[in-house]
Enzyme design. Structure first.
Site, PDB file in Angstrom:
ATOM      1  N   GLU A 126       0.750  -1.184  -0.076  1.00  0.00           N
ATOM      2  CA  GLU A 126       0.129  -0.089  -0.100  1.00  0.00           C
ATOM      3  C   GLU A 126       0.986   1.253   0.051  1.00  0.00           C
ATOM      4  OE1 GLU A 126      -2.776  -0.417   3.202  1.00  0.00           O
ATOM      5  OE2 GLU A 126      -3.667  -2.559   2.479  1.00  0.00           O
TER       6      GLU A 126
ATOM      7  N   ASN B  47       1.973  -5.204  -3.247  1.00  0.00           N
ATOM      8  CA  ASN B  47       0.754  -5.458  -2.765  1.00  0.00           C
ATOM      9  C   ASN B  47       0.065  -4.096  -2.460  1.00  0.00           C
ATOM     10  OD1 ASN B  47      -1.344  -7.651  -2.131  1.00  0.00           O
ATOM     11  ND2 ASN B  47      -1.215  -6.729   0.013  1.00  0.00           N
TER      12      ASN B  47
ATOM     13  N   HIS C 233     -10.518  -5.919  -2.245  1.00  0.00           N
ATOM     14  CA  HIS C 233     -11.605  -5.601  -1.478  1.00  0.00           C
ATOM     15  C   HIS C 233     -12.837  -4.873  -1.990  1.00  0.00           C
ATOM     16  CE1 HIS C 233      -9.287  -6.995   2.157  1.00  0.00           C
ATOM     17  NE2 HIS C 233      -8.199  -6.137   1.598  1.00  0.00           N
TER      18      HIS C 233
ATOM     19  N   GLU D 244      -6.358 -10.451  -1.235  1.00  0.00           N
ATOM     20  CA  GLU D 244      -7.144 -10.279   0.021  1.00  0.00           C
ATOM     21  C   GLU D 244      -8.700 -10.031  -0.286  1.00  0.00           C
ATOM     22  OE1 GLU D 244      -5.570  -6.868   2.168  1.00  0.00           O
ATOM     23  OE2 GLU D 244      -3.438  -7.450   1.733  1.00  0.00           O
TER      24      GLU D 244
ATOM     25  N   ASP E 239     -12.431  -9.965  -0.571  1.00  0.00           N
ATOM     26  CA  ASP E 239     -13.928  -9.998  -0.110  1.00  0.00           C
ATOM     27  C   ASP E 239     -14.781  -9.391  -0.746  1.00  0.00           C
ATOM     28  OD1 ASP E 239     -12.631  -7.722   1.238  1.00  0.00           O
ATOM     29  OD2 ASP E 239     -12.315  -8.596   3.201  1.00  0.00           O
TER      30      ASP E 239
HETATM   31  O1  G2I Z   1      -7.604  -3.513   6.297  1.00  0.00           O
HETATM   32  C1  G2I Z   1      -7.842  -4.840   5.498  1.00  0.00           C
HETATM   33  C2  G2I Z   1      -6.506  -5.051   5.115  1.00  0.00           C
HETATM   34  C3  G2I Z   1      -6.106  -4.121   3.868  1.00  0.00           C
HETATM   35  N1  G2I Z   1      -4.693  -4.567   3.368  1.00  0.00           N
HETATM   36  C4  G2I Z   1      -3.566  -4.977   4.118  1.00  0.00           C
HETATM   37  C5  G2I Z   1      -4.105  -6.024   5.265  1.00  0.00           C
HETATM   38  O2  G2I Z   1      -3.201  -6.088   6.099  1.00  0.00           O
HETATM   39  C6  G2I Z   1      -5.185  -5.353   5.986  1.00  0.00           C
HETATM   40  O3  G2I Z   1      -5.701  -6.367   6.949  1.00  0.00           O
HETATM   41  C7  G2I Z   1      -6.397  -6.066   8.234  1.00  0.00           C
HETATM   42  C8  G2I Z   1      -6.542  -7.169   9.127  1.00  0.00           C
HETATM   43  O4  G2I Z   1      -7.548  -7.821   8.375  1.00  0.00           O
HETATM   44  C9  G2I Z   1      -6.971  -6.622  10.208  1.00  0.00           C
HETATM   45  O5  G2I Z   1      -7.361  -7.500  11.385  1.00  0.00           O
HETATM   46  O6  G2I Z   1      -5.444  -5.077   8.600  1.00  0.00           O
HETATM   47  C10 G2I Z   1      -5.791  -4.431   9.794  1.00  0.00           C
HETATM   48  C11 G2I Z   1      -5.027  -3.356  10.406  1.00  0.00           C
HETATM   49  O7  G2I Z   1      -4.820  -2.320   9.572  1.00  0.00           O
HETATM   50  C12 G2I Z   1      -6.033  -5.351  10.938  1.00  0.00           C
HETATM   51  O8  G2I Z   1      -6.817  -4.922  12.072  1.00  0.00           O
HETATM   52  C13 G2I Z   1      -6.353  -5.070  13.349  1.00  0.00           C
HETATM   53  C14 G2I Z   1      -6.657  -3.831  14.291  1.00  0.00           C
HETATM   54  O9  G2I Z   1      -6.179  -2.690  13.671  1.00  0.00           O
HETATM   55  C15 G2I Z   1      -6.008  -4.266  15.521  1.00  0.00           C
HETATM   56  O10 G2I Z   1      -6.526  -3.333  16.333  1.00  0.00           O
HETATM   57  C16 G2I Z   1      -6.218  -5.692  16.081  1.00  0.00           C
HETATM   58  O11 G2I Z   1      -5.573  -5.803  17.105  1.00  0.00           O
HETATM   59  O12 G2I Z   1      -6.525  -6.278  13.850  1.00  0.00           O
HETATM   60  C17 G2I Z   1      -5.930  -6.745  14.891  1.00  0.00           C
HETATM   61  C18 G2I Z   1      -6.210  -7.870  15.409  1.00  0.00           C
HETATM   62  O13 G2I Z   1      -7.514  -8.183  15.154  1.00  0.00           O
END
Ligand code: G2I
Length: 707
Positions: free
Chosen positions: A177, A220, A257, A285, A287
């Site tokens: 990103e 990515n 997404h 990714e 969805d």
């Molecule tokens: O935002 C969706 C995805 C976009 N592209 C990069 C990916 O890395 C990103 O994945 C998401 C995860 O699916 C989330 O799970 O990235 C987020 C962070 O930007 C993740 O969120 C984080 C929360 O920010 C945290 O507070 C939390 O502790 O998930 C963590 C685990 O649940």
């Protein structure tokens, strides 16, 4: 066998002298339809049906993965689905910087190791996500204030994480990103961008390559699925630049997404345009809000239709596992049941949903498009910025010496190696060519990883395969992505082809089949004393075109749809003509010019000196009219007069060959940067029987490229 007629100052027709051979083929041509079963089963074999996403994707050499959370591995419902359905795993958060190096120099691999160990013990591969990202970055990194410290810290992070997982990660999202949303097409601000400038991405990739040379290195991002978006174009320019300058990059991840509408209409175009740069493309990714079946099917089909789209990952397993759980965007519901989108996805991968697939929607989705049906034709590829400068108006080249010569054996007495076709696939050049002697023409195959190895490659004679013996000449090879099948197009007196699911297996070619039942009327009416030669297939996103020449000043073109190919070639027309037949003679090639709206046509001519050379034209459409580019003896595309021979002028003819393509599929895309042309040439002092001339293969490299 008839020899040089030497009409006036000119050399006689190449294949024109095959009179006996061509006549003899009439019988072969009419017999060919009997072979149809073999070819049909060859392409059908690519769609063996499986009952899980991973197994079905594997049928076409792809993977199907999921983002996984370490904390959920102990949930039985979750891990049952994970182990059954997926053969690639991406740690959703566990490899991010805020987990792996929360404080400087202190690495924590516990959570990610849990996932990697689980994957390894279940035969799943791992995508590493992610090394350099502005988000989920510990504050000790984002508060660094000087470039040298940050560069050291970034390299140290890449080295530390990659060393720990060396040999265990299939592909790394090296940088995630880095491009801005909106219309700028530029990098987004971040501590990396602000302190290290544009070069931070290149630096990260170079460090990553050295850290684990076996891992694939990906860029990515999200919102890069729509081809005309400024962000997509920005990333495309970066990848093109990396490939041109040799910065290591192997793949581009499209996060995907999506909203309820699913992918933009141009998604497949975007995937194939990136793939044509020479990188794998992956959906990383996926969805889709509300998980509509059509939106999932369209996404999967876009990938299936692009040969280098080698895998799809969904961003979570059940809706309740999703980062956007309120939108229920995944393939399994909160209880772990397959949703309608699951069946749509399996169908689009080429599988059949089984009765086991729960929920009433199974019946609906069973009516989804069959496996081999290409996705709805995507929107026309718009020109990318800067496309106007893609091809220059004049050319200069430097030639290699002779790279490949005939290798006669006890049953093949060969004078000339001719008419090469070439693709670079799976780390190798795959070359098919005609072999000629006074007793006729047949085909040969050789492969090698580097041009320096070409001379020592084994020659496999294809008359020993399903292609059979008899007159077969002037091959053209490409991968027809919608059927996941290789095609070898060649002339037998008719326009013929064989298919193969493995280009590296010479024994795998099917018996010849014909594109036409007989010579189209318009050719009969215009061919005069010429010969019907040099068939050439190229497809855009909707149609395929079959070009051919008649050694009598005409270039012909027939058309069918992508879905009907290889059948249905009709509407044969004269695509180009010249009242001087030697000015528009034979060996025509048509290519898509990467990153532009242009197609390039080159046609072999015989010059006033009796020597072979090439003229060139462009068009904005394959069915359009052709505008001269470098199209004269004084301003040729390639002629001895615009070619340097640093290792000795071994030929005065620049004759029948092919440009090296950026990819290998039916779009025949070339990178207009430092083009290379594999051609046939021969000792200028040789003469006599045309079929016995000592043709050899050499390689031109463009020397006046502006990029
Ligand atoms: O935002 C969706 C995805 C976009 N592209 C990069 C990916 O890395 C990103 O994945 C998401 C995860 O699916 C989330 O799970 O990235 C987020 C962070 O930007 C993740 O969120 C984080 C929360 O920010 C945290 O507070 C939390 O502790 O998930 C963590 C685990 O649940």
């Amino acid at each position: 066998m008839a020899v040089m007629k030497a009409p006036g100052r000119r050399r006689a027709s190449a294949l024109g002298l095959l009179a006996a051979g061509v006549m003899a083929v009439a019988g072969t041509a009419t017999a060919a339809p009997a072979t149809s079963t073999a070819a049909d089963s060859a392409s059908a074999s690519a769609s063996v049906q499986a009952s899980t996403l991973g197994a079905q994707a594997a049928q076409s050499g792809r993977y199907f993965g999921a983002a996984v959370a370490a904390g959920k591995l102990g949930d039985g419902t979750y891990s049952t689905i994970l182990n059954r359905e997926f053969n690639m795993v991406t740690p959703e958060n566990e490899m991010k910087w805020d987990t792996t190096e929360r404080s400087r120099g202190s690495f924590n691999f516990g959570p990610a190791d849990q996932i990697v160990n689980h994957a390894t013990s279940h035969g799943q591969r791992v995508r590493g996500h992610t090394l350099v990202w502005h988000s989920q970055l510990p504050s000790w990194v984002s508060s660094i204030g000087d470039a040298n410290t940050l560069r050291t810290v970034m390299n140290n992070h890449i080295n530390g994480v990659m060393a720990h997982y060396k040999g265990k990660v299939y592909a790394w999202d090296v940088v995630n990103e880095a491009f801005a949303d909106g219309g700028s097409g530029a990098h987004r601000p971040s501590v990396f961008q602000n302190l290290l400038g544009d070069g931070f991405i290149e630096q990260a990739f170079r460090t990553a390559r050295a850290a684990d040379p076996a891992a694939k290195l990906c860029y990515n991002d999200y919102n890069i699925e729509n081809w005309s978006d400024a962000k997509t174009q920005g990333v495309y320019r970066m990848v093109r630049d990396f490939k041109a300058r040799g910065v290591p990059i192997d793949c581009v991840g499209f996060q995907a997404h999506f909203g309820t509408g699913g992918p933009p209409a141009s998604f497949q175009t975007t995937l194939s345009n990136f793939a044509a740069l020479g990188v794998d493309v992956q959906i990383t990714e996926l969805d889709i809000a509300q998980a509509p079946t059509t939106a999932y099917a369209n996404t999967v089909k876009a990938c299936m239709n692009v040969a280098r789209c080698n895998g799809i990952t969904v961003w979570g397993i059940r809706d309740t596992d999703s980062w956007r759980s309120g939108e229920k965007p995944l393939l399994f519901d909160g209880s772990g049941n397959k949703k309608p989108a699951y069946n749509a996805t399996l169908s689009a991968l080429g599988g059949t949903p089984t009765a086991k697939a729960t929920t009433k929607a199974t019946a609906n989705t069973a009516t989804n498009a069959p496996a081999q049906t290409p996705a709805k034709a995507p929107a026309k590829t718009p020109a990318s910025p800067g496309s106007a400068a893609a091809l220059p108006g004049s050319f200069s080249w430097s030639s290699s010496g002779v790279l490949m010569s005939p290798k006669p054996d006890s049953t093949h007495n060969i004078a000339g190696l001719k008419d090469p076709t070439v693709v670079y696939y799976n780390g190798k050049y795959h070359v098919f060519a005609s072999v000629a002697s006074s007793s006729g023409y047949s085909l040969v195959y050789l492969s090698f990883s580097d041009w320096s190895q070409a001379a020592s490659a084994t020659h496999h004679y294809l008359d020993r395969t399903g292609i059979g013996s008899g007159y077969r000449a002037a091959p053209q090879v490409f991968y027809f992505a919608p059927q996941r099948t290789w095609y070898l197009v060649y002339q037998t007196g008719n326009a013929s082809y064989s298919t193969n699911t493995d280009i590296s297996n010479p024994a795998g070619w099917s018996a010849p089949r014909n594109f036409y039942s007989s010579m189209p009327d318009i050719i009969k009416q215009n061919i005069g004393n010429g010969y019907w030669v040099d068939m050439w297939v190229i497809c855009d996103s909707a149609n395929c075109y079959l070009f051919s020449s008649d050694d009598n000043g005409h270039l012909y073109r027939s058309q069918t749809t992508l879905a009907q190919f290889p059948n249905g070639f009709t509407n044969t027309v004269i695509a180009a003509q010249d009242s001087n037949k030697y000015a528009l003679f034979e060996a025509s090639n048509v290519y898509k010019v990467q990153g532009s709206n242009q197609y390039l046509l080159i046609v072999e001519a015989i010059g006033s000196d009796g020597r072979r050379y090439f003229r060139s034209w462009t068009s904005s459409s394959l069915a359009g009219s052709w505008t001269p580019l470098a199209a004269s003896e004084n301003n040729p595309f390639a002629r001895a007069s615009n070619v340097g021979f640093p290792s000795g002028a071994w030929t005065r003819d620049i004759s029948h060959g092919e440009l090296i393509r950026a990819g290998y599929d039916q779009t025949l895309t070339i990178n207009p940067c430092r083009m290379q042309y594999l051609y046939q040439g021969m000792n200028p002092n040789a003469g006599g029987d045309y079929n016995s001339l000592p043709w050899r293969l050499g390689l031109l490299t463009q020397t006046n490229s502006s990029c």
